[in-house]
Design an enzyme around this catalytic site. Structure first.
Site, PDB file in Angstrom:
ATOM      1  N   THR A 320     -27.365 -84.240 -93.246  1.00  0.00           N
ATOM      2  CA  THR A 320     -26.814 -84.054 -94.586  1.00  0.00           C
ATOM      3  C   THR A 320     -27.942 -83.939 -95.613  1.00  0.00           C
ATOM      4  OG1 THR A 320     -24.910 -85.368 -93.934  1.00  0.00           O
ATOM      5  CG2 THR A 320     -25.215 -85.025 -96.284  1.00  0.00           C
ATOM      6  N   ILE A 322     -31.084 -83.011 -95.087  1.00  0.00           N
ATOM      7  CA  ILE A 322     -31.832 -81.758 -94.909  1.00  0.00           C
ATOM      8  C   ILE A 322     -31.027 -80.573 -95.452  1.00  0.00           C
ATOM      9  CG2 ILE A 322     -32.733 -80.160 -93.164  1.00  0.00           C
ATOM     10  CD1 ILE A 322     -33.282 -82.688 -91.428  1.00  0.00           C
ATOM     11  N   TRP A 323     -29.734 -80.602 -95.212  1.00  0.00           N
ATOM     12  CA  TRP A 323     -28.879 -79.497 -95.626  1.00  0.00           C
ATOM     13  C   TRP A 323     -28.896 -79.315 -97.143  1.00  0.00           C
ATOM     14  CZ3 TRP A 323     -24.389 -78.881 -98.562  1.00  0.00           C
ATOM     15  CH2 TRP A 323     -23.699 -77.665 -98.375  1.00  0.00           C
ATOM     16  N   HIS A 324     -29.025 -80.424 -97.881  1.00  0.00           N
ATOM     17  CA  HIS A 324     -28.893 -80.352 -99.336  1.00  0.00           C
ATOM     18  C   HIS A 324     -30.077 -79.751-100.058  1.00  0.00           C
ATOM     19  CE1 HIS A 324     -25.219 -82.743 -99.154  1.00  0.00           C
ATOM     20  NE2 HIS A 324     -24.997 -82.239-100.344  1.00  0.00           N
ATOM     21  N   GLY A 325     -31.221 -79.731 -99.448  1.00  0.00           N
ATOM     22  CA  GLY A 325     -32.329 -79.135-100.175  1.00  0.00           C
ATOM     23  C   GLY A 325     -33.617 -79.305 -99.420  1.00  0.00           C
TER      24      GLY A 325
END
Lengths: 468, 366
Positions: A320, A322-325
């Site tokens: 989560t 890593i996915w966000h930015g």
């Protein structure tokens, strides 16, 4: 979330004049002018025009991935079998699933890496969202959960539909379907319009205005803000992010409702939660359920040993983050949330559930602190900010103006109060009961035009207000 | 009827939208004549909302003197043709082309809109410098511009360097002296958000008074009523100040030409002198922006800032009017605002306002 902000000046911004008064009305006219059976096609074409206006160069990537995912999915569906499913069919389906997952995840990782290590402009518009939809599509097909027809237009539309392509919500294929279940009525349209107007108001009247507060703090420099202002800033940023994203989700889902789809809920009053785990069941719900269904549960979920469960949660929250930015702070943010959620599960969750007011305060204090980690990409500055939040652990501050809180609470108090009020679920229950009341309808019309006033005078750029 | 029951919000938005569009269309030739508008990007009704932002309300359509109001407004705010966009647009290619307004009366161009009352500077180049000094007691010997702004410069929002560095050099020839903080006990600071930073993040406010507000411009400074203080005129009438420090100009970039800016700036400085004849007036050069901003912004860049600083520096006579340039203290070797001192590329971070204060302490007039 990053993607919306970076590209605020394109037509792909729902709260821009070009979208509200140019693209969308024209699209609506065409959509409703053609017979039902062509509407999916019109929607697909409109979505490609929309994407092309946002980022033409990466349109072929979206189209290419669409074709590949459709073809693989078609094969999976063909080998679904009927009464008897042969072992070889099962194996074949598994190989196809792996193939599609390797393809989709590989492309996402590749572009994330390019965006992180080479240049931010190499991160294609909406890729995190449409690839997640592709993954969801493949897994749901593999599991045999998709009952609807999966024609090419339906699949391509599901991946690329303009209300969701930039920033979600990450709808499931079954929620979109093949078009046979659309509800085309004036009442339904009106409902969608209301969602859109509420979302627009949240974004333009709350989030964008509150954004100026956070920018002011950066302008001053975190080392020079007083401790009360640091807390006010954390609250302001939390509300800004919430109404930016919830507003955006409401606009996206409102548009879909106006087009005959069902409403997709993406936020369910997270700030009324009694624990961090609950907060994330109510915040960006389509992302949370994506990770739950496609990562956490396949890994064993909660139905396994304690240590394995901890690992599962850790993996989900790291992903989560890593996915966000692309930044260490996002990993730190995910890690902190993961730890809190693991602790809740393993240690004090049950105790917390029995402490009504305390559990709310726990959420209301901790969540804004995690958003501060989310907001500040520079770890050095992040440290300074926490030093200002907790001066007793050694953040003395430089050239601090101890009176700053007076001015900022005067300037932003109203917005913060309005934001806090909209965190209360009862406000929306009241709205739901009275949404046909003429006063409410007039109020929504005022919200719409007041938003348009800000949009017209800032031309989609809230930072116009930052005159010097 | 069915429509009203089933979809009232849609109906209301549709009808009000049509109404606003009609109002905007009606005002197109009168009150909204100056609004820039691109039919591909926004609906006609957007001029109505942009107008409200400039204090132009639709009901003024029905007022008898609506047209005159608009005309006055236009005149009072030179170059501000209702186009709020220029400051945010990047790159010359993206400027709206004011051609349609300009072509019918090209003569207006080099010295665009002027103040309606007998302006102290009609065209600085055309008049002898004596004509500039209407107010008795204003020192003579002000420098004249070397040339006029060109049409291209005006159209591209480029502030022309029409004075060169003569004023800056003359101002720098004065020997400023180091003073202590009590020097500011009778000082008044007037400025935009940069001066707000100086007030809030140094201890100068313990000594001096500050009339400053975000987005203050030289066009508004004399009319503005400052919270807790009143107008500049009231403040100067109520207390005898020994020094007045002025820094405005960043918000005015992209608006009008160097001549327009200079004319208004001269008027303001002369008015300050008239209101406080004994006060020393420090004309502060506009603080520059960082290199990143300078390289990416067609309007808020240091070329434009330097050109305007060169202009206002010529007002310094080293007797009553002094020009000081804080850029000496906060810029890097390339002449840009030092990157480490700013987050937003325009304002000093709170803590670096100390450099500005230090600079002021070094530049007292004994």
């Amino acid at each position: 979330m990053q993607t919306i902000k970076d590209r605020a000046d394109f037509m792909v911004n729902f709260s821009g004049m070009e979208f509200v008064f140019r693209f969308f009305p024209v699209f609506l006219l065409v959509y409703y002018a053609v017979p039902r059976r062509y509407r999916e096609f019109v929607f697909l074409a409109g979505s490609y025009v929309f994407y092309a206006a946002g980022e033409l160069v990466f349109l072929p990537l979206l189209a290419g991935l669409t074709v590949l995912n459709y073809l693989v999915g078609k094969k999976v569906k063909e080998h679904e079998g009927s009464y008897i499913v042969y072992r070889w069919q099962k194996a074949k389906r598994r190989r196809l699933l792996v193939l599609s997952l390797v393809l989709d995840v590989g492309v996402l990782v590749l572009f994330k890496a390019l965006g992180t290590f080479v240049d931010n402009s190499l991160l294609p518009l909406g890729i995190s969202f449409y690839i997640f939809k592709m993954i969801s599509y493949q897994v749901d097909l593999y599991k045999g959960e998709i009952w609807e027809q999966t024609g090419f237009v339906s699949a391509a539309l599901y991946f690329s539909m303009f209300p969701q392509v930039v920033s979600g919500p990450i709808m499931r294929y079954n929620d979109a379907g093949d078009g046979s279940r659309r509800e085309y009525s004036l009442e339904h349209f009106e409902d969608g319009l209301k969602y859109f107007v509420i979302g627009l108001g949240m974004k333009v009247l709350l989030a964008d205005r509150l954004g100026i507060l956070w920018n002011d703090l950066q302008m001053i420099g975190f080392q020079s803000i007083s401790t009360p202002l640091a807390w006010l800033g954390a609250a302001g940023y939390s509300l800004q992010l919430y109404f930016d994203f919830w507003g955006y989700s409401l606009m996206a889902s409102g548009i879909l409702v106006m087009l005959g789809y069902e409403f997709i809920e993406n936020f369910h009053h997270p700030y009324a939660s009694g624990s961090i785990s609950e907060f994330y069941r109510r915040w960006h719900m389509t992302l949370g359920s994506f990770f739950r269904d496609y990562v956490y549960i396949p890994m064993g979920g909660s139905r396994c040993r304690g240590s394995r469960q901890i690992l599962n949660l850790a993996v989900v929250w790291l992903l989560t983050g890593i996915w966000h930015g692309n930044g260490l702070n996002f990993i730190l943010w995910g890690a902190v949330l993961g730890i809190l959620i693991i602790l809740e599960k393993m240690c004090y969750g049950r105790l917390l559930a029995r402490l009504p007011v305390i559990r709310n305060l726990y959420v209301l204090v901790l969540i804004p602190l995690t958003w501060v980690i989310f907001a500040i990409t520079d770890l050095g500055k992040l440290g300074i900010y926490f030093g200002r939040l907790f001066p007793f652990i050694g953040g003395a501050g430089i050239a601090v103006n101890s009176q700053d809180i007076v001015r900022y609470s005067q300037n932003y108090g109203g917005l913060l109060l309005a934001g806090a009020l909209l965190c209360v679920p009862a406000v929306f229950r009241f709205y739901d009961r009275h949404k046909k009341n003429p006063v409410i309808i007039l109020l929504l019309a005022v919200v719409f035009w007041y938003s348009v006033y800000f949009m017209a005078s800032s031309a989609g750029n809230p930072f116009m207000y930052f005159k010097f | 009827m069915k429509f009203i029951k089933k979809s009232p919000l849609f109906l209301i938005l549709l009808l009000t939208g049509i109404l606003f569009t009609l109002a905007a269309a009606a005002g197109r030739s009168s009150i909204y004549a100056e609004q820039e508008y691109d039919i591909l990007k926004a609906p006609l009704l957007s001029v109505l909302f942009a107008g409200i932002n400039d204090d132009l309300y639709p009901w003024q359509l029905f007022e008898r003197d609506a047209v005159e109001t608009a005309a006055l407004k236009e005149a009072a705010e030179p170059g501000d043709n209702g186009e709020e966009e220029p400051p945010k647009e990047d790159g010359p290619g993206s400027f709206e082309d004011p051609e349609p307004e300009i072509t019918p009366e090209p003569a207006r161009m080099p010295e665009p809109v002027r103040t309606p009352e007998p302006a102290p500077t009609a065209s600085p180049a055309a008049l002898p410098s004596a004509a500039l000094t209407q107010t008795p007691g204003i020192p003579e010997g002000r420098l004249e511009p070397l040339r006029e702004s060109t049409r291209e410069e005006y159209l591209n929002h480029i502030s022309a360097d029409i004075y060169g560095d003569a004023g800056v050099l003359r101002a720098a020839s004065f020997a400023f002296s180091r003073v202590d903080e009590s020097y500011f006990d009778d000082a008044l600071f007037i400025g935009d958000s940069r001066t707000v930073g100086l007030r809030d993040y140094t201890d100068l406010a313990e000594h001096a008074d500050f009339l400053c507000e975000t987005s203050l411009t030289v066009y508004k400074v004399m009319e503005e009523s400052f919270k807790g203080y009143g107008t500049v005129e009231q403040v100067l009438a109520a207390k005898d100040y020994g020094k007045i420090y002025l820094m405005v100009g960043i918000n005015e970039l992209g608006r009008g030409t160097t001549e327009d800016f200079m004319a208004k700036y001269t008027e303001v400085v002369d008015a300050l002198h008239e209101l406080a004849p004994d006060a020393v007036i420090f004309i502060q050069g506009i603080m520059r922006v960082s290199g990143t901003k300078n390289d990416s912004d067609a309007i808020f860049n240091n070329g434009n800032i330097n050109a305007r600083n060169n202009a206002i520096a010529t007002l310094a006579d080293n007797k009553q009017f002094f020009y000081i340039d804080v850029n000496e203290a906060v810029c890097d070797e390339a002449g840009n605002l030092t990157a480490d001192y700013t987050h937003d590329q325009i304002h000093l971070l709170g803590m670096y306002n100390e450099l500005w204060k230090e600079f002021l302490l070094e530049h007292g007039v004994a």
